[in-house]
Design an enzyme around this catalytic site. Structure first.
Site, PDB file in Angstrom:
ATOM      1  N   TYR A   1      47.620  47.074  39.772  1.00  0.00           N
ATOM      2  CA  TYR A   1      46.790  46.725  41.262  1.00  0.00           C
ATOM      3  C   TYR A   1      47.628  47.659  42.495  1.00  0.00           C
ATOM      4  O   TYR A   1      47.140  48.320  42.904  1.00  0.00           O
ATOM      5  CB  TYR A   1      47.073  45.144  41.535  1.00  0.00           C
ATOM      6  CG  TYR A   1      46.239  44.451  42.496  1.00  0.00           C
ATOM      7  CD1 TYR A   1      44.945  44.391  42.515  1.00  0.00           C
ATOM      8  CD2 TYR A   1      47.031  44.408  43.692  1.00  0.00           C
ATOM      9  CE1 TYR A   1      44.311  43.956  43.314  1.00  0.00           C
ATOM     10  CE2 TYR A   1      46.147  43.733  44.872  1.00  0.00           C
ATOM     11  CZ  TYR A   1      44.959  43.721  44.557  1.00  0.00           C
ATOM     12  OH  TYR A   1      44.066  43.152  45.755  1.00  0.00           O
TER      13      TYR A   1
ATOM     14  N   SER B   1      39.193  45.433  42.200  1.00  0.00           N
ATOM     15  CA  SER B   1      39.179  45.436  43.577  1.00  0.00           C
ATOM     16  C   SER B   1      40.259  46.787  43.925  1.00  0.00           C
ATOM     17  O   SER B   1      39.992  47.748  43.907  1.00  0.00           O
ATOM     18  CB  SER B   1      39.973  44.195  44.052  1.00  0.00           C
ATOM     19  OG  SER B   1      39.676  43.885  45.403  1.00  0.00           O
TER      20      SER B   1
ATOM     21  N   ASP C   1      28.723  40.721  45.535  1.00  0.00           N
ATOM     22  CA  ASP C   1      30.161  40.740  46.002  1.00  0.00           C
ATOM     23  C   ASP C   1      30.134  41.230  47.365  1.00  0.00           C
ATOM     24  O   ASP C   1      29.817  42.317  47.725  1.00  0.00           O
ATOM     25  CB  ASP C   1      30.647  41.884  45.161  1.00  0.00           C
ATOM     26  CG  ASP C   1      32.060  42.377  45.148  1.00  0.00           C
ATOM     27  OD1 ASP C   1      32.850  41.609  46.111  1.00  0.00           O
ATOM     28  OD2 ASP C   1      32.765  42.953  44.399  1.00  0.00           O
TER      29      ASP C   1
ATOM     30  N   HIS D   1      33.010  38.945  43.580  1.00  0.00           N
ATOM     31  CA  HIS D   1      33.897  39.527  43.308  1.00  0.00           C
ATOM     32  C   HIS D   1      34.875  39.214  42.129  1.00  0.00           C
ATOM     33  O   HIS D   1      35.942  39.743  41.806  1.00  0.00           O
ATOM     34  CB  HIS D   1      34.845  39.599  44.540  1.00  0.00           C
ATOM     35  CG  HIS D   1      35.852  40.581  44.670  1.00  0.00           C
ATOM     36  ND1 HIS D   1      35.540  41.943  44.751  1.00  0.00           N
ATOM     37  CD2 HIS D   1      37.367  40.632  44.590  1.00  0.00           C
ATOM     38  CE1 HIS D   1      36.674  42.779  44.828  1.00  0.00           C
ATOM     39  NE2 HIS D   1      37.767  41.734  45.015  1.00  0.00           N
TER      40      HIS D   1
END
Length: 720
Positions: A492, A572, A655, A690
């Site tokens: 991430y 993301s 999303d 999402h």
């Protein structure tokens, strides 16, 4: 006041040993399928933008249009999904993965109980239900009462129960409904004495919970203006305001409590103090934990909110209050975090330090009757401590290396509840009595696997600039490093989000297949406090990419895998991470899964919540930041004719966090540029967003596609 702390996790899931033999002649069938893929024709437009004197082409700009409003985009989505389904459906391992996921998913799951006025509130899933069901039970025992079953709201399970807030005396329940994965929430109210849903309805709420008056007459909340027709899922979220809703009134009668027309980009959290006297308004304007705080005296009808903290310089997270003393978690004079308190009768008075900074990153804090419970992050794993009124620190023993997922406290008692998990330790709820120092298991899951069959270990590796980075590696015990293991690297690296070892059925299935799962704690996260986060924001973003690439190189150097068996995955901001490193090092990876990623770094701030991300990314409106963004933007750095690894992009049509246009433009450019034989596909989920609220059935199908794709591209001999 109760405070519930939810652990951060990957937004999508919120987020391998066999030897590869030389390919015989002629090439095997899978290779023929790859070379015979025919992608949909994606039209281009003559769109060129000027950024500070630099001309930047955007030939797929039309794919930014909302799929609900544009017939061209809708047809393109159908065509792309048809190609993707034709590739994924015949894969040999796919049905076996569906079967295994269905098998291990089918057990009773519970959330951490919340205690309010002698009643426990929790959610339970019988096994394969699409959504969790909300229950209420007397703390001393008795049969649980079913309150809300969202599985009855829609046939496909795409209506979800989101946030739940119980009133102080447990007479009412405010709850929010999420549709098709959107960030928009509609709030309703249930009378807990009659179990009837009242007529009250509050709409156009996003990024906000509610906070009840102490007398249960109503609640405070933050909402945005109703979007214009056709702009619900794409328009910027501006002009938020704090309102008060009185039970029995229509939303049109709600009183506006606070807004700031001079700063339409500001957002607000509104919380009442535990004695009901004060309204604490936290002001935010981005993703950084830097807040202003205002306080309003609710006993004085004419009072106006006054500043307690002015200037977006530090974190000041409201934790609750005892009497008129309010407690805050802050980074002021403590980059790793500490707890301070202030008497709200004297806003200009001195702050009192309650919990000092220690050599660990303060994650979350909550108040009990007499103590403070604090969750810390120590070398990317959880630690739990309590502090008494004298400041004495006591450690709470945790089962293994892992993550405290959430915990709930009540200021009426020194008993609190928490959950804990790790990659091989299913999410388990505990009840802890601070007066005796004892803990007992409340809910222990019965998952169809043996935790002793798996290895979970932490290692440290060195990044490009010499930075020492932790990484957790998990796999079956009998999977021994041989330089040829199918390995999945997940990351991430942004927004101060910390990745800790937590239980995941989807990751468990991957390891059951024989795969290695590796999770590095790269810079940009919050594992080591403010400095670790800031080391990969804006102009320093490349540090996160370098850390991730170095993790892949470490796994190869240490004999786990090789470049033909290494895959990368992230969602993301992690999708951006994957897109960037695949562009920079296409030779290092064999397959990639960028999910709901931010792929156009020059225009992200123009849609929905994108403007908040400028704190982390910077903005193309700034000349210097534009250069940095343009240098790594996944969409803009795809090279024509380059040989890219196999890529399966994942996104969803609803999303409204990272609008799907990011993924649409990226895959269109990648399909046009691919110079190798590997497939580059996109999987576009319908009636999903999402990640939050995705029904179980859709989740199982999605991960079956993902793992089958990786098994195919990594030539994996699955054990399932």
């Amino acid at each position: 006041m109760k405070r519930q702390i939810l652990a951060t996790a990957s937004v999508v899931t919120l987020l391998m040993g066999c030897t590869q033999a030389p390919a015989p002649e002629p090439a095997p069938a899978p290779k023929e399928e790859k070379t015979s893929l025919v992608y949909p024709v994606t039209k281009t437009v003559d769109q060129v933008d000027d950024y500070h004197g630099v001309s930047v082409a955007d030939p797929y700009r039309w794919l930014e249009d909302d799929v609900r409003e544009s017939e061209d985009v809708a047809n393109w989505v159908k065509a792309q999904n048809a190609v993707t389904r034709a590739y994924l459906e015949p894969l040999d391992t796919r049905q076996a993965i569906v079967d295994k996921l269905t098998e291990i998913w089918n057990y009773e799951k519970y959330t951490t109980p919340e205690l309010v006025d002698g009643k426990l509130f929790y959610r339970k899933n019988d096994g394969l239900q699409n959504q969790y069901v909300l229950y209420m039970q007397d703390e001393k025992g008795g049969e649980p009462v079913e309150l809300i079953n969202p599985n009855n709201w829609s046939e496909d399970g795409t209506k979800a129960l989101s946030d739940v807030v119980v009133s102080p005396n447990a007479n009412y329940l405010a709850y929010s409904i999420q549709e098709a994965g959107s960030d928009w929430r509609t709030w309703k109210v249930m009378d807990l004495n009659t179990l009837e849903t009242l007529e009250d309805e509050v709409k156009w709420v996003k990024f906000s919970s509610v906070s009840w008056n102490q007398d249960e007459s109503g609640f405070f909340y933050t909402r945005f203006p109703e979007p214009k027709e056709g702009e619900k899922f794409q328009s910027l979220n501006m002009n938020a305001a704090v309102y008060h809703h009185k039970l029995g009134n229509a939303q049109s009668q709600d009183n506006e409590i606070y807004s700031n027309a001079e700063h339409p980009d500001w957002g607000f959290f509104a919380n009442t103090s535990d004695n009901g006297r004060w309204l604490v308004i936290t002001v935010w304007k981005g993703t950084d934990s830097r807040y202003q705080v205002l306080v309003k005296d609710l006993q004085d009808e004419n009072s106006q909110p006054e500043y307690l903290v002015e200037g977006f310089d530090y974190e000041y997270t409201f934790l609750g209050s005892r009497g008129d003393t309010a407690y805050f978690q802050t980074t002021n004079n403590a980059s790793l975090g500490r707890v301070v308190a202030k008497d709200l009768n004297n806003l200009s008075g001195e702050w009192q330090e309650v919990v000092p900074e220690i050599e660990a990153t303060l994650g979350d804090v909550a108040l009990t009757k007499t103590q403070i419970v604090a969750h810390y992050i120590e070398d990317a794993k959880s630690a739990l401590y309590t502090f008494d009124e004298a400041g004495q620190k006591t450690a709470i023993a945790l089962p293994t290396i892992g993550q405290v997922g959430s915990y709930t406290t009540s200021q009426s008692t020194d008993t609190f509840y928490y959950s804990f998990s790790s990659f091989n330790y299913p999410n388990t709820s505990f009840k802890h009595d601070l007066s005796t120092g004892t803990a007992e298991v409340v809910n222990a899951p019965n998952v169809a696997f043996n935790p002793e069959d798996f290895v979970v270990k932490q290692v440290f590796y060195t990044s490009k600039d010499g930075t020492r980075v932790p990484m957790t590696i998990s796999h079956l015990k009998d999977v021994k490093p041989n330089g040829d293991l199918p390995t999945l690297l997940y990351g991430y690296g942004g927004f101060n989000v910390s990745l800790l070892p937590r239980f995941s059925l989807t990751r468990l299935a991957w390891m059951m297949m024989g795969g290695v799962y590796a999770q590095p704690n790269i810079r940009g996260g919050g594992e080591y406090g403010k400095e670790w986060h800031q080391a990969a924001v804006k102009l320093n973003r490349q540090n996160a990419f370098d850390d991730f690439i170095a993790a892949g190189e470490y796994l190869i150097e240490e004999g786990y895998t090789n470049k033909d068996k290494l895959a990368v995955w992230g969602g993301s901001n992690g999708g951006l991470l994957v897109g960037a490193v695949v562009n920079q090092r296409p030779d290092l990876f064999e397959a990639a899964l960028p999910a709901v990623g931010v792929m156009d770094m020059l225009r992200f701030q123009l849609f929905t919540a994108g403007r908040y991300w400028v704190d982390d990314f910077g903005s193309s409106d700034n000349p210097e930041e534009f250069k940095a963004l343009y240098a790594y933007s996944p969409y803009h750095n795809i090279q024509k004719g380059a040989e890219y690894p196999a890529v399966l992009v994942l996104t969803a049509d609803t999303d409204d966090r990272v609008v799907p246009g990011h993924s649409f433009k990226y895959i269109a450019a990648l399909q046009a540029a691919q110079g190798g034989d590997e497939p580059v596909l996109v999987r576009i989920e319908s009636a999903a967003g999402h990640g939050a609220g995705t029904p179980t059935a859709k989740t199982i199908e999605q991960y079956a596609d993902m793992w089958a794709f990786l098994a195919e591209e990594l030539d994996m001999e699955s054990r399932l």
